[in-house]
Design a protein around this motif. Structure first.
Motif, short mmCIF file in Angstrom:
data_model
loop_
_atom_site.label_atom_id
_atom_site.label_comp_id
_atom_site.label_asym_id
_atom_site.label_seq_id
_atom_site.Cartn_x
_atom_site.Cartn_y
_atom_site.Cartn_z
N GLY A 22 -23.37 -15.75 -4.98
CA GLY A 22 -23.12 -14.36 -5.34
C GLY A 22 -21.64 -14.03 -5.21
N PRO A 23 -21.31 -12.75 -5.16
CA PRO A 23 -19.89 -12.36 -5.07
C PRO A 23 -19.27 -12.73 -3.74
CG PRO A 23 -21.33 -10.45 -4.83
CD PRO A 23 -22.21 -11.59 -5.25
N LEU A 24 -17.98 -12.93 -3.76
CA LEU A 24 -17.23 -13.24 -2.55
C LEU A 24 -17.27 -12.06 -1.60
CD1 LEU A 24 -15.34 -15.49 -1.35
CD2 LEU A 24 -13.43 -14.13 -2.23
N GLY A 25 -17.38 -12.34 -0.31
CA GLY A 25 -17.42 -11.27 0.67
C GLY A 25 -16.95 -11.75 2.02
N GLY A 26 -17.22 -10.96 3.06
CA GLY A 26 -16.88 -11.35 4.42
C GLY A 26 -15.39 -11.52 4.64
N MET A 27 -15.05 -12.45 5.50
CA MET A 27 -13.66 -12.69 5.87
C MET A 27 -12.82 -13.07 4.66
SD MET A 27 -11.53 -12.65 8.33
CE MET A 27 -9.90 -13.24 8.76
N ALA A 28 -13.37 -13.85 3.75
CA ALA A 28 -12.62 -14.28 2.58
C ALA A 28 -12.20 -13.09 1.73
CB ALA A 28 -13.45 -15.26 1.75
N LEU A 29 -13.11 -12.14 1.54
CA LEU A 29 -12.77 -10.95 0.75
C LEU A 29 -11.75 -10.09 1.48
CD1 LEU A 29 -13.18 -9.27 -1.76
CD2 LEU A 29 -15.14 -8.16 -0.66
N SER A 30 -11.87 -10.00 2.80
CA SER A 30 -10.89 -9.25 3.58
C SER A 30 -9.50 -9.86 3.40
CB SER A 30 -11.27 -9.25 5.06
OG SER A 30 -12.44 -8.49 5.29
N VAL A 31 -9.43 -11.19 3.39
CA VAL A 31 -8.14 -11.87 3.20
C VAL A 31 -7.58 -11.57 1.82
CG1 VAL A 31 -7.04 -14.13 2.98
CG2 VAL A 31 -8.62 -13.70 4.87
N GLY A 34 -6.37 -7.98 1.86
CA GLY A 34 -5.18 -7.84 2.69
C GLY A 34 -3.95 -8.45 2.06
N LEU A 35 -4.07 -9.67 1.53
CA LEU A 35 -2.91 -10.34 0.94
C LEU A 35 -2.43 -9.62 -0.32
CD1 LEU A 35 -3.81 -14.13 1.31
CD2 LEU A 35 -2.22 -12.78 2.68
N THR A 36 -3.37 -9.20 -1.15
CA THR A 36 -2.99 -8.49 -2.37
C THR A 36 -2.33 -7.16 -2.06
OG1 THR A 36 -4.88 -9.51 -3.50
CG2 THR A 36 -3.81 -7.67 -4.60
N ALA A 37 -2.95 -6.39 -1.15
CA ALA A 37 -2.38 -5.10 -0.78
C ALA A 37 -1.02 -5.26 -0.12
CB ALA A 37 -3.34 -4.36 0.16
N ALA A 38 -0.86 -6.26 0.74
CA ALA A 38 0.42 -6.49 1.41
C ALA A 38 1.51 -6.88 0.41
CB ALA A 38 0.27 -7.58 2.47
N SER A 39 1.16 -7.71 -0.57
CA SER A 39 2.14 -8.10 -1.59
C SER A 39 2.58 -6.90 -2.42
CB SER A 39 1.54 -9.18 -2.50
OG SER A 39 1.19 -10.33 -1.77
N LEU A 40 1.62 -6.10 -2.86
CA LEU A 40 1.96 -4.91 -3.65
C LEU A 40 2.74 -3.90 -2.82
CD1 LEU A 40 -1.39 -4.41 -5.62
CD2 LEU A 40 0.76 -5.33 -6.50
N ALA A 41 2.34 -3.71 -1.56
CA ALA A 41 3.04 -2.77 -0.69
C ALA A 41 4.48 -3.22 -0.47
CB ALA A 41 2.32 -2.65 0.65
N SER A 42 4.70 -4.52 -0.34
CA SER A 42 6.05 -5.03 -0.14
C SER A 42 6.92 -4.76 -1.36
CB SER A 42 6.01 -6.53 0.15
OG SER A 42 5.27 -6.79 1.32
N LEU A 43 6.35 -4.97 -2.55
CA LEU A 43 7.11 -4.70 -3.78
C LEU A 43 7.40 -3.22 -3.93
CD1 LEU A 43 5.25 -7.09 -6.27
CD2 LEU A 43 7.51 -7.41 -5.25
N LEU A 44 6.39 -2.38 -3.66
CA LEU A 44 6.60 -0.93 -3.74
C LEU A 44 7.63 -0.47 -2.72
CD1 LEU A 44 2.91 0.35 -4.18
CD2 LEU A 44 4.74 0.36 -5.90
N GLY A 45 7.53 -1.00 -1.50
CA GLY A 45 8.48 -0.61 -0.46
C GLY A 45 9.90 -1.04 -0.79
N LEU A 46 10.04 -2.24 -1.34
CA LEU A 46 11.36 -2.72 -1.71
C LEU A 46 11.96 -1.87 -2.82
CD1 LEU A 46 13.35 -4.99 -1.02
CD2 LEU A 46 12.31 -6.36 -2.83
N ALA A 47 11.14 -1.58 -3.84
CA ALA A 47 11.62 -0.74 -4.94
C ALA A 47 11.94 0.67 -4.46
CB ALA A 47 10.56 -0.70 -6.05
N GLY A 48 11.05 1.23 -3.64
CA GLY A 48 11.29 2.59 -3.15
C GLY A 48 12.52 2.68 -2.27
N GLY A 49 12.74 1.68 -1.40
CA GLY A 49 13.91 1.70 -0.54
C GLY A 49 15.21 1.58 -1.33
N ILE A 50 15.19 0.79 -2.39
CA ILE A 50 16.37 0.65 -3.23
C ILE A 50 16.65 1.95 -3.98
CG2 ILE A 50 17.28 -0.52 -5.28
CD1 ILE A 50 15.88 -3.06 -4.30
N VAL A 51 15.59 2.59 -4.47
CA VAL A 51 15.77 3.88 -5.16
C VAL A 51 16.36 4.91 -4.21
CG1 VAL A 51 14.54 5.82 -6.19
CG2 VAL A 51 14.00 3.50 -6.90
N LEU A 52 15.86 4.96 -2.97
CA LEU A 52 16.40 5.91 -2.00
C LEU A 52 17.86 5.64 -1.69
CD1 LEU A 52 13.52 6.34 0.63
CD2 LEU A 52 14.22 7.91 -1.18
#
Length: 230
Positions: A22-31, A34-52
């Protein structure tokens, strides 16, 4: 069944959910979340900090207001907003996993925006002057001289925010995403015995993940410190 037998019988489900049947879940889905959100947050933070730092006044104000607003919103509330609002905005059925990633990326990006801006501001004005005296533009000076130094300062802030996002992935259960907390609750409800070992196992998995990020951050700091001394 003993507590060890309960954990052993459900370990695959805690780690992978229903996958591969079935669909992926549990710890693997959390990873994944987490990894996707952290990567996107890092890019957004870098872009936002440069704009500021170098953006036009109006754009700087918009970014500053947006970052302040996102930092003030509880994570649970933003997850609910993304879960119910994104399908309306895009007129499509957005999976719950993507709405959680979007919410965590926005909040993480808001915090990292200020961290990046502060890191850049911490670099001595003489570094800017040196770059400009060499004929670089302000953007070139930022990219080639200031930002590499600022990133060394910002490593702890990035690692701390990534660890926070790891823990916040547990909130995905409120919109039915079958991440680790969700499946641990399912196991506990199904077995109805030994709730402490089940949730202790969940806590152990989160601790191992966060400790790994902390170790990685320490390695980066050591590496950058070594580069700085040469």
């Amino acid at each position: 069944m003993t507590a060890v037998e309960v954990i052993g019988a459900n370990l695959d489900y805690l780690l992978l959910g229903s996958w591969p049947a079935g669909p992926l879940g549990g710890m693997a889905l959390s990873v994944v979340i987490g990894l996707t959100a952290a990567s996107l947050a890092s890019l957004l933070g870098l872009a936002g900090g440069i704009v500021l730092t170098l953006g036009p006044p109006l754009l700087r104000r918009l970014v500053a207001i947006s970052a302040a607003l996102l930092r003030a919103i509880p994570v649970v509330m933003l997850i609910f907003w993304c879960y119910f609002l994104l399908p309306v905005l895009f007129a499509i059925d957005v999976p719950g996993t993507l709405t959680v990633i979007a919410a965590l990326a926005l909040i993480g990006g808001a915090f990292l925006t200020q961290a990046v801006h502060a890191g850049i501001a911490a670099i001595a004005a003489g570094q800017w002057q040196a770059g400009l005296s060499l004929g670089f533009s302000r953007w070139q000076t930022l990219r080639l001289i200031v930002l590499p130094q600022a990133l060394r300062i910002m490593v702890p802030s990035f690692v701390n925010q990534w660890i926070t996002l790891v823990k916040d992935t547990s909130l995905a259960y409120i919109v039915g995403v079958a991440e680790l907390t969700f499946v641990a609750s399912q196991v506990n409800n199904r077995e109805q015995v030994y709730p402490l070992p089940v949730f202790a196992m969940m806590a152990l998995l989160y601790w191992l993940w966060c400790s790994g990020l902390e170790w990685l951050g320490a390695r980066w700091e050591t590496r950058y410190a070594g580069v700085g001394r040469k």
